[in-house]
Design an enzyme around this catalytic site. Structure first.
Site, PDB file in Angstrom:
ATOM      1  N   HIS A 203      58.199  37.859  47.647  1.00  0.00           N
ATOM      2  CA  HIS A 203      57.672  36.523  47.941  1.00  0.00           C
ATOM      3  C   HIS A 203      58.208  35.978  49.253  1.00  0.00           C
ATOM      4  O   HIS A 203      57.574  35.150  49.888  1.00  0.00           O
ATOM      5  CB  HIS A 203      57.905  35.581  46.762  1.00  0.00           C
ATOM      6  CG  HIS A 203      56.964  35.887  45.645  1.00  0.00           C
ATOM      7  ND1 HIS A 203      57.285  36.759  44.633  1.00  0.00           N
ATOM      8  CD2 HIS A 203      55.690  35.514  45.444  1.00  0.00           C
ATOM      9  CE1 HIS A 203      56.241  36.878  43.836  1.00  0.00           C
ATOM     10  NE2 HIS A 203      55.266  36.135  44.294  1.00  0.00           N
ATOM     11  N   ARG A 310      50.038  28.711  44.568  1.00  0.00           N
ATOM     12  CA  ARG A 310      51.258  29.185  43.888  1.00  0.00           C
ATOM     13  C   ARG A 310      52.149  27.973  43.591  1.00  0.00           C
ATOM     14  O   ARG A 310      53.057  27.650  44.356  1.00  0.00           O
ATOM     15  CB  ARG A 310      52.015  30.171  44.777  1.00  0.00           C
ATOM     16  CG  ARG A 310      51.349  31.533  44.955  1.00  0.00           C
ATOM     17  CD  ARG A 310      52.244  32.441  45.789  1.00  0.00           C
ATOM     18  NE  ARG A 310      51.888  33.841  45.689  1.00  0.00           N
ATOM     19  CZ  ARG A 310      51.160  34.501  46.595  1.00  0.00           C
ATOM     20  NH1 ARG A 310      50.711  33.885  47.661  1.00  0.00           N
ATOM     21  NH2 ARG A 310      50.911  35.790  46.413  1.00  0.00           N
ATOM     22  N   GLU A 447      47.439  41.540  36.582  1.00  0.00           N
ATOM     23  CA  GLU A 447      48.524  42.058  37.429  1.00  0.00           C
ATOM     24  C   GLU A 447      49.455  42.997  36.664  1.00  0.00           C
ATOM     25  O   GLU A 447      50.506  43.378  37.151  1.00  0.00           O
ATOM     26  CB  GLU A 447      49.274  40.923  38.124  1.00  0.00           C
ATOM     27  CG  GLU A 447      49.593  39.726  37.289  1.00  0.00           C
ATOM     28  CD  GLU A 447      50.183  38.567  38.106  1.00  0.00           C
ATOM     29  OE1 GLU A 447      50.417  38.703  39.308  1.00  0.00           O
ATOM     30  OE2 GLU A 447      50.431  37.516  37.487  1.00  0.00           O
ATOM     31  N   ASP A 471      51.649  42.468  42.132  1.00  0.00           N
ATOM     32  CA  ASP A 471      52.313  42.860  40.888  1.00  0.00           C
ATOM     33  C   ASP A 471      51.640  44.061  40.242  1.00  0.00           C
ATOM     34  O   ASP A 471      52.308  44.892  39.637  1.00  0.00           O
ATOM     35  CB  ASP A 471      52.344  41.678  39.910  1.00  0.00           C
ATOM     36  CG  ASP A 471      53.487  40.740  40.256  1.00  0.00           C
ATOM     37  OD1 ASP A 471      54.607  41.243  40.474  1.00  0.00           O
ATOM     38  OD2 ASP A 471      53.263  39.523  40.333  1.00  0.00           O
ATOM     39  N   CYS A 518      43.564  38.316  44.783  1.00  0.00           N
ATOM     40  CA  CYS A 518      44.361  37.311  45.491  1.00  0.00           C
ATOM     41  C   CYS A 518      45.712  37.865  45.934  1.00  0.00           C
ATOM     42  O   CYS A 518      46.536  37.141  46.476  1.00  0.00           O
ATOM     43  CB  CYS A 518      44.549  36.058  44.641  1.00  0.00           C
ATOM     44  SG  CYS A 518      45.500  36.366  43.150  1.00  0.00           S
TER      45      CYS A 518
HETATM   46  C1  PEP Z   1      50.110  39.113  42.955  1.00  0.00           C
HETATM   47  O1  PEP Z   1      50.957  39.516  42.154  1.00  0.00           O
HETATM   48  O2  PEP Z   1      49.372  39.859  43.603  1.00  0.00           O
HETATM   49  C2  PEP Z   1      49.953  37.670  43.195  1.00  0.00           C
HETATM   50  C3  PEP Z   1      48.958  37.198  43.898  1.00  0.00           C
HETATM   51  O3  PEP Z   1      50.905  36.837  42.693  1.00  0.00           O
HETATM   52  P1  PEP Z   1      52.384  36.726  43.319  1.00  0.00           P
HETATM   53  O4  PEP Z   1      52.376  37.475  44.619  1.00  0.00           O
HETATM   54  O5  PEP Z   1      52.670  35.289  43.508  1.00  0.00           O
HETATM   55  O6  PEP Z   1      53.219  37.376  42.293  1.00  0.00           O
HETATM   56 MG    MG Z   2      51.891  38.139  40.816  1.00  0.00          MG
END
Ligand code: PEP
Ligand code: MG
Length: 584
Positions: A203, A310, A447, A471, A518
């Site tokens: 992140h 988010r 995910e 994920d 996403c």
């Molecule tokens: C993902 O896991 O691709 C996602 C969009 O959520 P995050 O990156 O916030 O875990």
């Molecule tokens: Mg995710």
């Protein structure tokens, strides 16, 4: 002496500037004995440093109360000022200088270690975590003592004169940065950043991309090798850090930087163009955001909506949870700003690499946080926190086209429990006579491989899907997305990943259920044609990536791509897959 380090390129572009080391300063201070006759001078030096940080915090406090500054910043600055004034920090080190003849830095660090050790004994996790604040205050004083009073300034307002070619620009160099650290850069003026640790889809890296500043992670040795104020070049496209470049290299990179800026400005011509393929298929290009202030970038990119908000970033860098009203205001401002375009608000995805100290009181110490009580699992275990957020989202739905997205669902029972909670939140609002969209769509993130392979309950109970490839890849390949030691194995083109992606997109299309991607894959222009060929019609990414992806869309023919991708999905050898993706 010039040298080069290689790491993981996580946010494109070139930054040229002076290094600003962000560190745990403890290890770096010199330890020496002060001569008897210099003791008074050492004490005065210490007092002056405390005074200087006091002034620094007072001016920060003014900035923290300025309009647009995060509300929790003011509280944080206030707390740091209190710690600074506490005799345990402001007086005891002077005793150490006097009695043990330590130099000022050493005295301060010794006292800090004492205090940190005492805080570590505290049972209450909130109070225990205050040790980080003590360290931060001490770091400020140390920087002054070491003759490096430097702090990052706030972003210039529109119209301010920009720095030219890196002169005066700052590049943050850190051993590691948490997502919570990185999100604070949104309010600061930083040209780029580099870290020793971190994976490309951590992140921290995701926030770097959203800041649209060049960044490299996983450099291993940047922090110990780079010195404060060293001139550095961050090549965020190739993952190369050049320290103390010679004049020729510097000139080359300045040229390259200007070329890139020109390329980006040319892309702006696509801003008003429709994202329609050559065979006339409309593609929805939406934006991922972390904070309401990101809407400015979303508008600049003319995104078709928000595909992923988010919301956990609203919970970070603060000591208390955001109230229902505070959340409502944040969600409402986004819903209103998007003026009828879809706004997909993801419920709290805390856990894994995303932590929030306001939640640590309730959070268990997980042995493996990525596989632990994260996201929806956490929310179902903390119904009051979840219900407050659901009510806030529902109330915001009265002001725009809002939809709810649930992260990390894997079990049919979780879907049912979540829907029951949403119903409960609705009922609470009905009793309060609050207005909301009774038919608000609820979607699930795909995910976890298990959910991709057993889509039935998702298709039956939900209104839309959004594939979180970050994920999905992490869990399919068993690779911690934050760990640079295994980042070379993080492969979006692994046949297993491609098959899962295609499976979900095809099944959703067949069931006529909207499906988006996403994860970071959606914003990678080299993947656009592959995803279009799989049948994807909705992408959500950081606004800074949107025009590059649009450029790919307008040159694509989905019918032809579908045929080629169907063949590609039968391949097993990574090299052949890569070759074919490049040729699409
Ligand atoms: C993902 O896991 O691709 C996602 C969009 O959520 P995050 O990156 O916030 O875990
Ligand atoms: Mg995710």
């Amino acid at each position: 002496m010039s040298f080069t380090l290689h790491g993981l390129a996580v946010s494109q572009g070139i930054a040229i500037g002076q290094a600003h080391l962000v560190s745990h300063a403890t290890l770096e201070v010199a330890h020496f004995t002060v001569r008897e006759r210099d003791i008074q001078h050492e004490i005065v030096r210490f007092e002056q440093a405390i005074e200087s940080v006091r002034a620094e915090l007072a001016s920060l406090s003014g900035e923290a109360s300025a309009p647009g500054a995060p509300t929790e910043l003011a509280a944080l600055v206030h707390m740091h000022a209190m710690f600074l004034d506490d005799p345990l920090l402001a007086e005891v080190p002077k005793e150490l200088i006097r009695l043990r003849r330590c130099n000022a830095e050493w005295a301060l660090v010794q006292q800090m270690e004492q205090l940190v050790a005492q805080f570590e004994e505290i049972d209450d996790s909130y109070l225990r975590e205050r040790k980080h604040d003590i360290v931060q205050v001490v770091e400020r004083v140390l920087r002054v003592l070491l003759g490096k009073p430097r702090r990052l300034s706030r972003k210039p307002a529109k119209g301010d004169k920009a720095d030219k070619d890196g002169a005066g620009e700052l590049v943050v160099v850190a051993h590691d940065l948490s997502p919570a650290d990185t999100i604070q850069f949104k309010n600061l003026k930083i040209a780029g950043f580099v870290t020793d640790l971190g994976g490309a889809t951590s992140h921290t890296a995701i926030v770097a991309r959203s800041l649209a500043i060049p960044a490299i992670v996983g450099l291993h040795h940047a922090r110990p090798l780079v010195r404060e104020n060293d001139m550095i070049i961050v090549d965020g496209t190739r993952g190369v850090l050049i320290v103390d470049p010679d004049a020729r290299v510097l000139e080359e990179y300045r040229l390259r930087k200007r070329e890139l800026e020109l390329e980006r400005s040319k892309l702006k011509r696509l801003k008003t163009a429709r994202a329609t393929t050559l065979d006339d298929i409309d593609i929805s290009l939406q934006a991922n955001i972390e904070l309401p202030q990101d809407i400015v970038q979303v508008k600049e990119a003319s995104a078709d909506g928000i595909g992923l908000f988010r919301t956990e970033f609203l919970f970070m860098n603060r000591d208390t949870l955001p109230t229902e009203d505070e959340q409502f205001e944040a969600y409402k401002s986004v819903a209103k700003a998007m003026a009828g375009k879809p706004v997909t608000i993801r419920t709290l995805d805390i856990g894994g690499d995303k932590t929030a100290r306001a939640l640590t009181g309730t959070e268990r110490q997980a042995p493996n946080p990525a596989l632990g009580l994260r996201a929806i699992r956490y929310c179902l275990a903390e119904p009051q926190i979840f219900l407050a957020q659901l009510r806030a989202i529902l109330r915001a739905s009265h002001f725009g086209k809002v939809q709810i997205l649930i992260p990390m669902l894997a079990q049919a029972a979780e879907i049912l429990q979540t829907l029951a909670m949403i119903e409960q939140a609705k009922q609470q609002l009905r009793e309060r006579r609050c207005k909301f969209d009774e038919h608000i769509p609820v979607g699930g993130m795909i995910e976890i491989p298990a959910s991709a392979l057993a889509l039935g309950p998702f298709l039956k109970r939900l209104q839309f899907l959004s594939i979180g490839t970050n994920d999905l890849i992490q869990y399919t390949l068993a690779i911690d997305r934050t760990d640079e030691a295994v980042s070379h194995l993080y492969d979006p083109l692994h046949p297993a990943v491609l098959r899962l992606l295609s499976l979900v997109i095809q099944a959703a299309n067949k069931a006529e259920m909207p499906v988006a991607v996403c994860g970071e894959l959606a914003g990678d222009p080299q993947m656009t044609r592959l995803l279009l060929g799989m049948g994807l019609r909705q992408f959500s990414m950081h606004p800074s990536q949107l025009l590059e992806v649009k450029q790919q869309v307008v040159m694509a023919d989905t019918e032809q791509l579908a045929l080629k991708v169907a063949r590609l999905l039968k391949l097993d050898e990574p090299e052949r897959i890569r070759e074919q993706v490049e040729r699409l």
